[in-house]
Design an enzyme around this catalytic site. Structure first.
Site, mmCIF file in Angstrom:
data_model
loop_
_atom_site.group_PDB
_atom_site.id
_atom_site.type_symbol
_atom_site.label_atom_id
_atom_site.label_comp_id
_atom_site.label_asym_id
_atom_site.label_seq_id
_atom_site.Cartn_x
_atom_site.Cartn_y
_atom_site.Cartn_z
ATOM 1 C CE LYS A 82 -15.286 9.059 -6.062
ATOM 2 N NZ LYS A 82 -15.618 9.626 -7.480
ATOM 3 N NE ARG A 126 -18.679 12.012 -7.920
ATOM 4 C CZ ARG A 126 -17.382 12.613 -7.883
ATOM 5 N NH1 ARG A 126 -17.342 13.678 -8.686
ATOM 6 N NH2 ARG A 126 -16.544 12.346 -7.024
ATOM 7 C CB THR A 153 -15.733 6.600 -19.929
ATOM 8 O OG1 THR A 153 -15.200 5.368 -20.859
ATOM 9 C CG2 THR A 153 -17.024 5.877 -19.134
ATOM 10 C CD GLN A 154 -17.258 12.071 -16.156
ATOM 11 O OE1 GLN A 154 -18.458 12.575 -16.152
ATOM 12 N NE2 GLN A 154 -16.641 11.009 -15.497
ATOM 13 C CG ASP A 176 -10.239 12.328 -27.907
ATOM 14 O OD1 ASP A 176 -10.721 12.274 -26.903
ATOM 15 O OD2 ASP A 176 -9.292 11.854 -28.479
ATOM 16 N N GLY A 240 -12.239 18.259 -16.690
ATOM 17 C CA GLY A 240 -10.985 17.371 -16.843
ATOM 18 C C GLY A 240 -9.494 18.258 -16.072
#
Length: 347
Positions: A82, A126, A153-154, A176, A240
């Site tokens: 990747k 994934r 997004t994650q 957030d 993260g």
């Protein structure tokens, strides 16, 4: 006469989506298999290579490109890599995604390329799936409240995976530092998990209140979550950066990773910072998730355990999912065959 032309299958992002990459249950099944194969010694995972330029001390702004090669054995038997860029300023400056990726698969026998495909959605799926698989083994089965720290997004795929692993999740708290991001996140999330109540929270302690599962996916360089906000029985996934103060890890009864050595080598998440500071020894480490899947180590043993899970992310996760997409593409006749050469220039 032997066929000497070499072709590979090129798959666009839409091709990859058409082949089912957004089916979280499928991706989780592949990631669970990957963790099992990893524990059995049937994968090869070289060190990730990070390419940075500009101000390396402010990676949260300048970003990087990572090269993540690997081999997956067993009945998968494929090599690949990747190549993923992370440029955090893209959304602000170009109205484009932070991450973009290509995944390449190679025939394990000849080394010739099998496929080049968009890897962006695979990568996001994934990463969420890794938390979902861990939640399947480490969270309470009756979990109902999910807390998401970070509205990027994650956390969309994190949310999808946790909901897949724990269908009883019916309440989601989102926090957030940007309320605009929270509002945009919730608007999309309501489409993704329509049977759950989703609410915006103005502080981390408010978001953590009553949580059975906590998932953090941010670029934080200082802790967001304090130990006194973490309730008994919670499953925590540190996706993260440095998102938890050391006392959160000290409070946990089990510490689990996808790959202990990889987490420590990267050095940016809470567990790694504790080890590097001499505040955590490997004796406190319970095991990698593959050991739990294969029955070598215990999963959750009671409803009061706090279990801290830290995933670093491995290129072999992308490879096993990409191989499934490639196989489906052949069946569905998706993508475009491209020729690398008709005849080799040298033999």
């Amino acid at each position: 006469m032997t066929q000497r032309r070499v072709e590979f299958l090129y798959l666009t992002q839409q091709d990859v989506i058409d082949c089912g990459v957004t089916n979280m249950a499928m991706v989780m099944n592949k990631i669970e298999k990957l963790f099992s194969l990893r524990d059995k010694g049937e994968t090869i995972l070289p060190d990730k290579v990070a390419l940075r330029w500009g101000d390396a001390d402010s990676e949260a702004q300048t970003g990087r490109i990572n090269a993540m090669p690997g081999y997956v054995g067993g009945d998968v038997d494929v090599a690949g890599i990747k190549w993923i860029a992370s440029k955090p300023m893209n959304p602000r400056h170009y109205n484009m995604p932070r991450a973009s990726a290509l995944t390449i698969l190679n025939n394990a026998e000849t080394g010739f390329p099998l496929s080049v495909m968009d890897g962006t959605v695979i990568s996001a799926m994934r990463t969420g799936a890794a938390t979902g698989v861990a939640a399947k083994y480490l969270a309470r089965k009756d979990s109902k409240v999910l807390c998401l720290i970070g509205a990027g997004t994650q956390n969309h795929t994190q949310m999808m995976a946790v909901k897949t692993a724990l269908p009883g999740i019916n309440e989601i708290h989102v926090y957030d530092i940007s309320m605009d991001r929270v509002k945009a996140f919730i608007e999309k999330a309501r489409e993704e998990v329509p049977d759950a109540h989703i609410e915006a929270c103005v502080s981390a302690p408010e978001a953590l209140k009553g949580a059975d599962v906590i998932v953090s996916a941010t670029t934080a360089v200082s802790p967001i979550v304090k130990a006194e906000w973490v309730e008994d029985g919670v499953f925590i996934s540190n996706v993260g950066n440095y998102e938890y103060e050391f006392d959160v890890v000290r409070k946990a009864q089990k510490i689990v990773t996808d790959d202990w050595d990889g987490v420590i080598h990267r050095g940016i998440q809470t567990i790694a910072k504790m080890v590097l500071a001499g505040e955590l020894s490997k004796e406190r480490f319970h095991g990698n998730i593959g050991e739990i899947i294969n029955g070598k180590k215990a999963a959750r043993e009671n409803d009061n355990e706090i279990i801290f899970y830290n995933a670093i992310g491995m290129g072999i996760e992308d490879i096993i999912v990409a191989k499934e997409i490639y196989d489906r593409a052949l069946t569905l006749r998706k993508g475009q065959k491209l020729t690398l050469w008709e005849e080799p220039y040298w033999v």
